[in-house]
Structure formats: C-alpha cells, structure tokens
Design a protein around this motif. Structure first.
Motif, PDB file in Angstrom:
ATOM      1  N   ARG A 338      -5.059 -20.219   6.686  1.00  0.00           N
ATOM      2  CA  ARG A 338      -5.277 -21.564   6.142  1.00  0.00           C
ATOM      3  C   ARG A 338      -6.503 -22.171   6.807  1.00  0.00           C
ATOM      4  O   ARG A 338      -6.385 -22.875   7.803  1.00  0.00           O
ATOM      5  CB  ARG A 338      -4.045 -22.435   6.388  1.00  0.00           C
ATOM      6  CG  ARG A 338      -2.887 -21.997   5.549  1.00  0.00           C
ATOM      7  CD  ARG A 338      -1.593 -22.702   5.838  1.00  0.00           C
ATOM      8  NE  ARG A 338      -0.620 -22.351   4.816  1.00  0.00           N
ATOM      9  CZ  ARG A 338      -0.094 -21.133   4.641  1.00  0.00           C
ATOM     10  NH1 ARG A 338      -0.449 -20.132   5.432  1.00  0.00           N
ATOM     11  NH2 ARG A 338       0.768 -20.908   3.677  1.00  0.00           N
ATOM     12  N   PRO A 339      -7.692 -21.881   6.278  1.00  0.00           N
ATOM     13  CA  PRO A 339      -8.913 -22.319   6.955  1.00  0.00           C
ATOM     14  C   PRO A 339      -9.030 -23.846   6.997  1.00  0.00           C
ATOM     15  O   PRO A 339      -8.721 -24.522   6.018  1.00  0.00           O
ATOM     16  CB  PRO A 339     -10.031 -21.716   6.108  1.00  0.00           C
ATOM     17  CG  PRO A 339      -9.420 -21.423   4.791  1.00  0.00           C
ATOM     18  CD  PRO A 339      -7.979 -21.135   5.043  1.00  0.00           C
ATOM     19  N   ALA A 340      -9.465 -24.359   8.138  1.00  0.00           N
ATOM     20  CA  ALA A 340      -9.692 -25.802   8.267  1.00  0.00           C
ATOM     21  C   ALA A 340     -11.155 -26.126   8.015  1.00  0.00           C
ATOM     22  O   ALA A 340     -11.631 -27.218   8.342  1.00  0.00           O
ATOM     23  CB  ALA A 340      -9.276 -26.240   9.668  1.00  0.00           C
ATOM     24  N   GLY A 341     -11.887 -25.191   7.446  1.00  0.00           N
ATOM     25  CA  GLY A 341     -13.295 -25.391   7.126  1.00  0.00           C
ATOM     26  C   GLY A 341     -13.878 -24.093   6.614  1.00  0.00           C
ATOM     27  O   GLY A 341     -13.177 -23.080   6.520  1.00  0.00           O
ATOM     28  N   GLY A 342     -15.152 -24.118   6.262  1.00  0.00           N
ATOM     29  CA  GLY A 342     -15.817 -22.891   5.850  1.00  0.00           C
ATOM     30  C   GLY A 342     -15.446 -22.442   4.450  1.00  0.00           C
ATOM     31  O   GLY A 342     -15.012 -23.247   3.621  1.00  0.00           O
ATOM     32  N   PHE A 343     -15.565 -21.130   4.218  1.00  0.00           N
ATOM     33  CA  PHE A 343     -15.525 -20.588   2.856  1.00  0.00           C
ATOM     34  C   PHE A 343     -14.389 -19.601   2.581  1.00  0.00           C
ATOM     35  O   PHE A 343     -14.221 -19.188   1.445  1.00  0.00           O
ATOM     36  CB  PHE A 343     -16.807 -19.782   2.585  1.00  0.00           C
ATOM     37  CG  PHE A 343     -18.082 -20.571   2.439  1.00  0.00           C
ATOM     38  CD1 PHE A 343     -18.138 -21.934   2.696  1.00  0.00           C
ATOM     39  CD2 PHE A 343     -19.239 -19.936   2.024  1.00  0.00           C
ATOM     40  CE1 PHE A 343     -19.324 -22.638   2.569  1.00  0.00           C
ATOM     41  CE2 PHE A 343     -20.423 -20.633   1.890  1.00  0.00           C
ATOM     42  CZ  PHE A 343     -20.474 -21.976   2.165  1.00  0.00           C
ATOM     43  N   TYR A 344     -13.644 -19.151   3.609  1.00  0.00           N
ATOM     44  CA  TYR A 344     -12.893 -17.902   3.421  1.00  0.00           C
ATOM     45  C   TYR A 344     -11.403 -17.978   3.738  1.00  0.00           C
ATOM     46  O   TYR A 344     -10.998 -18.620   4.710  1.00  0.00           O
ATOM     47  CB  TYR A 344     -13.484 -16.802   4.318  1.00  0.00           C
ATOM     48  CG  TYR A 344     -14.974 -16.668   4.173  1.00  0.00           C
ATOM     49  CD1 TYR A 344     -15.519 -16.057   3.049  1.00  0.00           C
ATOM     50  CD2 TYR A 344     -15.833 -17.186   5.146  1.00  0.00           C
ATOM     51  CE1 TYR A 344     -16.899 -15.956   2.900  1.00  0.00           C
ATOM     52  CE2 TYR A 344     -17.207 -17.081   5.000  1.00  0.00           C
ATOM     53  CZ  TYR A 344     -17.733 -16.465   3.882  1.00  0.00           C
ATOM     54  OH  TYR A 344     -19.090 -16.366   3.740  1.00  0.00           O
ATOM     55  N   VAL A 345     -10.656 -17.252   2.901  1.00  0.00           N
ATOM     56  CA  VAL A 345      -9.231 -17.008   3.170  1.00  0.00           C
ATOM     57  C   VAL A 345      -9.056 -15.502   3.329  1.00  0.00           C
ATOM     58  O   VAL A 345      -9.638 -14.713   2.575  1.00  0.00           O
ATOM     59  CB  VAL A 345      -8.376 -17.517   1.985  1.00  0.00           C
ATOM     60  CG1 VAL A 345      -6.959 -16.984   2.086  1.00  0.00           C
ATOM     61  CG2 VAL A 345      -8.357 -19.042   1.948  1.00  0.00           C
ATOM     62  N   TRP A 346      -8.260 -15.128   4.318  1.00  0.00           N
ATOM     63  CA  TRP A 346      -7.991 -13.707   4.595  1.00  0.00           C
ATOM     64  C   TRP A 346      -6.596 -13.431   4.070  1.00  0.00           C
ATOM     65  O   TRP A 346      -5.616 -14.005   4.550  1.00  0.00           O
ATOM     66  CB  TRP A 346      -8.089 -13.504   6.095  1.00  0.00           C
ATOM     67  CG  TRP A 346      -8.083 -12.115   6.658  1.00  0.00           C
ATOM     68  CD1 TRP A 346      -7.260 -11.662   7.652  1.00  0.00           C
ATOM     69  CD2 TRP A 346      -8.972 -11.027   6.367  1.00  0.00           C
ATOM     70  NE1 TRP A 346      -7.591 -10.367   7.981  1.00  0.00           N
ATOM     71  CE2 TRP A 346      -8.641  -9.950   7.202  1.00  0.00           C
ATOM     72  CE3 TRP A 346     -10.026 -10.856   5.457  1.00  0.00           C
ATOM     73  CZ2 TRP A 346      -9.312  -8.724   7.171  1.00  0.00           C
ATOM     74  CZ3 TRP A 346     -10.687  -9.637   5.421  1.00  0.00           C
ATOM     75  CH2 TRP A 346     -10.326  -8.593   6.271  1.00  0.00           C
ATOM     76  N   LEU A 347      -6.532 -12.599   3.050  1.00  0.00           N
ATOM     77  CA  LEU A 347      -5.267 -12.358   2.341  1.00  0.00           C
ATOM     78  C   LEU A 347      -4.670 -11.030   2.782  1.00  0.00           C
ATOM     79  O   LEU A 347      -5.347 -10.006   2.768  1.00  0.00           O
ATOM     80  CB  LEU A 347      -5.558 -12.310   0.833  1.00  0.00           C
ATOM     81  CG  LEU A 347      -4.402 -11.953  -0.098  1.00  0.00           C
ATOM     82  CD1 LEU A 347      -3.347 -13.050  -0.100  1.00  0.00           C
ATOM     83  CD2 LEU A 347      -4.922 -11.713  -1.517  1.00  0.00           C
ATOM     84  N   ARG A 348      -3.385 -11.066   3.190  1.00  0.00           N
ATOM     85  CA  ARG A 348      -2.681  -9.827   3.527  1.00  0.00           C
ATOM     86  C   ARG A 348      -1.857  -9.398   2.324  1.00  0.00           C
ATOM     87  O   ARG A 348      -1.116 -10.205   1.740  1.00  0.00           O
ATOM     88  CB  ARG A 348      -1.793 -10.012   4.768  1.00  0.00           C
ATOM     89  CG  ARG A 348      -1.083  -8.712   5.185  1.00  0.00           C
ATOM     90  CD  ARG A 348      -0.376  -8.836   6.536  1.00  0.00           C
ATOM     91  NE  ARG A 348       0.280 -10.124   6.746  1.00  0.00           N
ATOM     92  CZ  ARG A 348       1.415 -10.517   6.186  1.00  0.00           C
ATOM     93  NH1 ARG A 348       2.068  -9.726   5.385  1.00  0.00           N
ATOM     94  NH2 ARG A 348       1.901 -11.723   6.439  1.00  0.00           N
ATOM     95  N   LEU A 349      -1.967  -8.145   1.940  1.00  0.00           N
ATOM     96  CA  LEU A 349      -1.248  -7.645   0.768  1.00  0.00           C
ATOM     97  C   LEU A 349       0.102  -7.076   1.190  1.00  0.00           C
ATOM     98  O   LEU A 349       0.298  -6.750   2.373  1.00  0.00           O
ATOM     99  CB  LEU A 349      -2.086  -6.560   0.089  1.00  0.00           C
ATOM    100  CG  LEU A 349      -3.471  -7.023  -0.393  1.00  0.00           C
ATOM    101  CD1 LEU A 349      -4.274  -5.845  -0.937  1.00  0.00           C
ATOM    102  CD2 LEU A 349      -3.340  -8.097  -1.461  1.00  0.00           C
TER     103      LEU A 349
END
Ligand SMILES: Cc1ncc(COP(=O)(O)O)c(C=O)c1O
Length: 425
Positions: A338-349
């Motif tokens: 849950r990024p508090a800034g920037g551009f990216y979410v890291w998704l775990r499959l």
C-alpha cells in the motif's frame, strides 16, 4: 546489373560480431520492461507496466513559452557546451529542492547528470570492478540492476518488508560478504515509495541503517526519484541529511517536472564528486546545456512546488483507484503493498502462479504489468508483479485490474485442473 553471377552468400550469423564483444557486454540484454513497451503501448491494452510520469498534467503551453524565451534571451548559453559538473545556477536551485528533504548541501557538492540513471552508471563505472559485490534491496530498480551488472557487479539482494530494508538482513549480508573474503562496494537503496516494491523505509530504521553502514565503512547510494511525491504529510528526511560523508544522494526532475528533459543529479562527498565529474566528462563531455537551463528557468519562473502538489493529488487518486480495484476484485491468495507515495504497487500472486509465464495471457486479455523477475538479479521473483498506476486514468486502472483479476483466476483454475496437485485429488 552486369549479368555476372553473384557469389552465393554464406549463411549469416544473426550477429557477426558475437565473438568480439567485451565480457561486460555479454550480460547486456533487454530488460523485461523494454521488451514490453512496444506491446503495452497499443491503445487497446491497459498498461500497468511502464513507470512513465503523467506529463500531460504540466502546463505545456506555458512551458513552451518559457523555452522560447529561454532560447531568445539566453540562446548563446543554452545552445553551447558547458562544464561536466553542470550549470552553477541550476545547482543552486537544486539545493532549494533538496532542502524540502532537510538536505543542506552546497552547489559545489552537486554533479548534474542525464537523469539519475546516468548517475547509477557513473557510480558503477568508478566503483565496480568485475566480481565486486554491490548490495541492493530485494526486489530492486531494474535500471540499477542493469547499470551494475553491465560493469559485472556481483549483485547481492537484501530483504525488505513493509517498512523497507531490514537492518538485520543488511548486517547479515555484510557479514556474509566479509566471510567470503570480500567487501561490498556500496549499498544501493530507494528509501521512499520504492520502485518496484511501493514501500518506504520507516523513520525509525533510517539511523540504524546509517549506523550499520558507517560501522562497516560501506557507502550508501540513496536513490530518491519519488521522495517529494508522498501522499500524506511532509517529505521524509533524507538519509543524506544525516550523513554527508557516507551517502551519495541521487535526485531527478523526471517525476517532479519532466522525464524528457533528462536532468538529474548526484550529491557526493568531494572525492567521489570529482571522480563523477571525470567519468561524466569521458562519457558525454558535458550534459545538455539546453535541458539544464530549461530546468533552471522552470525552477526560477514557475510555481514548481504547486506543480508537485498537482502531481501528488493526481497520483493519490490513481493509487486509491488501484487499491479499491485490488481489494474488490483480486482472487484469494493475492497480496499487495500500500504505497504512501510514488507510482508502484507490488502484487503477490497466489502460490504456484508465475507472473512471467502468465504475461502472454494477460496481454491477450489486454492488460500489461511487469513480471517480478525483472527486479531480481537472479531472475527470482516470479510470484510477483509490478503494477504502475501513474499513467492510466482511474477508470482505466479499474478496468485493467478487472482484466488482470480474471487472468489470475483463470490461471489458478488451470493449475487446479492440470497442475502438479491435479492428479492427487
Ligand atoms: C528508482 C529509480 N531510480 C532511477 C530512475 C531513473 O530515472 P531518471 O533517469 O529518469 O532520472 C528511476 C526511473 O523510473 C527509478 O524508478
């Protein structure tokens, strides 16, 4: 044509110079991201892949006018060579930008670079001999991995959690490196709104990380493209603010102004700064005066702080759309940061699903992401995917995640029907 018979050509190797490249060029391969760009740019595809900023939010007509005036009034400087360290006026303005993160630097400590990407290349050029250890986070920015491995670094990953780099893991990596008779050349870290992981190094960990590095005499490379793009409160205090001698700080205008101007910078202790200038000189003589003066003018005449607020609000809205869609649509077994800034979410499959193998199916379903494997030097990370929300409008993000959720569900179903456990039921 003379009518003479042409000699029958020999079968061509695809690359006739293949045996002649330097060792360091052998490992140079297109990143997962570059391979994706062409396909992901097709309009029917929702691309959650590339990390491009939303430059359409800039007042383009105003900037156009500003550039016209710059050439008319300062053309003889803007269209001329300059020094490899960079324009002095720009370096002064860069100090104002860094003050927002509590860095007190002198313009002399700054070297202007072609984006922070060039700073990564120059740092590797001056520090890395083949086989040297470089510590990086797990996962880590793909462009840094590319720069370091092009100088044949031995890249060692250090684990992160939701609070960023884990101090104990860093200590352990330093210990293991020493036990192998080597010493890491530097630690490369993206403390704020990490690319690709979306996490931020907790305030409480920052001193500890600096402390560990100081004790190990390990240089820290703090890469901070997103630090001013936080969604809550004030920017974090930079690592460089607490250790001017032990940290090389990298900044860029790519995300707060315009990626296309290709202007970034490094702030380094004097000796390293001098080497960076020499390395930059041999790489490019000097950087684009035109680009530097464009940024200098922009900072001097435009309300750049307000523009950063505009970007922050815009990206916050996109982050929210991403979270809402993920929470509502992703099948069980998925997790995400849950990024508090920037551009990216890291998704775990879900277990057993591989993001690289799944990508062609995702593209057929008109959604693109970057497989996690691109962010590990050893190609691990297959259970992860990077989603970038900076460019698509919120409704497109929602649609993209709807498509992605369906692809993952299908993948899980396929695995249940035909995967390793299928026959045992
Ligand atoms: C962590 C990180 N470092 C460096 C860069 C390079 O940016 P630039 O060369 O545009 O300044 C990027 C770009 O996405 C990035 O995410």
């Amino acid at each position: 044509m003379t009518g003479e018979q042409q000699p029958i050509s020999q079968p061509q190797r695809i690359d006739r110079y293949v045996g002649q490249y330097a060792d360091r060029a052998v490992g140079m391969v297109a990143s997962e991201i570059r391979a994706l760009f062409a396909v992901a740019a097709r309009p029917e595809i929702v691309s959650l892949a590339g990390g491009s900023p939303y430059v359409a939010a800039l007042p383009l007509d105003v900037i156009g006018g500003m550039i016209g005036k710059l050439v008319a009034e300062h053309g003889q400087q803007a269209l001329q060579y300059c020094t490899a360290q960079g324009d002095a006026g720009l370096r002064e303005r860069i100090c104002d930008v860094m003050a927002l993160e509590e860095i007190q630097a002198h313009p002399d400590e700054i070297v202007v670079t072609v984006g922070s990407q060039q700073a990564l290349d120059l740092l590797a050029r001056i520090f890395v001999d083949p086989g040297d250890v470089v510590l990086v986070e797990a996962p880590s920015y793909v462009g840094a991995l590319g720069a370091f491995s092009s100088y044949q670094a031995d890249i060692v990953h250090v684990a992160m959690d939701d609070d960023g780099l884990i101090p104990d893991a860093l200590e352990e990596a330093i210990r293991r490196t020493a036990a192998s008779g080597r010493r890491a050349k530097f630690l490369y870290t993206v403390p704020n709104y990490h690319n690709p992981a979306g996490v931020t190094l907790a305030a409480g960990r920052r001193h500890r990380i600096l402390d560990i590095c100081r004790r190990a005499d390990l240089l820290v490379v703090e890469d901070n493209p997103y630090g001013l793009l936080g969604f809550d409160g004030e920017p974090m205090r930079a690592l460089r603010a607490d250790d001017a001698e032990g940290v090389v700080y990298l900044g860029t205008f790519s995300k707060t102004f315009a990626a296309g101007v290709r202007v970034g910078w490094a702030v380094a202790p004097a000796a390293i700064r001098d080497k960076l200038i020499l390395a930059a000189e041999s790489a490019v003589l000097c950087h684009s005066s035109f680009a530097q003066l464009t940024v200098r003018e922009y900072l001097a005449t435009q309300s750049w702080r307000e523009q950063i607020k505009v970007f922050r609000e815009l990206y916050r809205e996109r982050r929210d759309a991403t979270h809402e869609a993920l929470s509502g649509m992703m099948p069980p077994g998925c997790g995400w940061t849950r990024p508090a800034g920037g551009f990216y979410v890291w998704l775990r499959l879900p277990d057993g699903i591989n993001s690289k193998a799944m990508l062609p199916r995702a593209i057929s379903s008109r959604v693109a992401y970057v497989p996690g494997t691109g962010f590990y030097a050893d190609g691990s990370g297959g259970q992860y995917a990077r989603l970038c929300y900076s460019l698509p409008a919120p409704d497109r993000i929602t649609e993209g995640i709807r498509r992605l959720a369906a692809v993952i569900e299908n993948e899980v179903q396929l695995r249940e029907d035909f995967g390793p456990a299928a026959g045992t039921r």
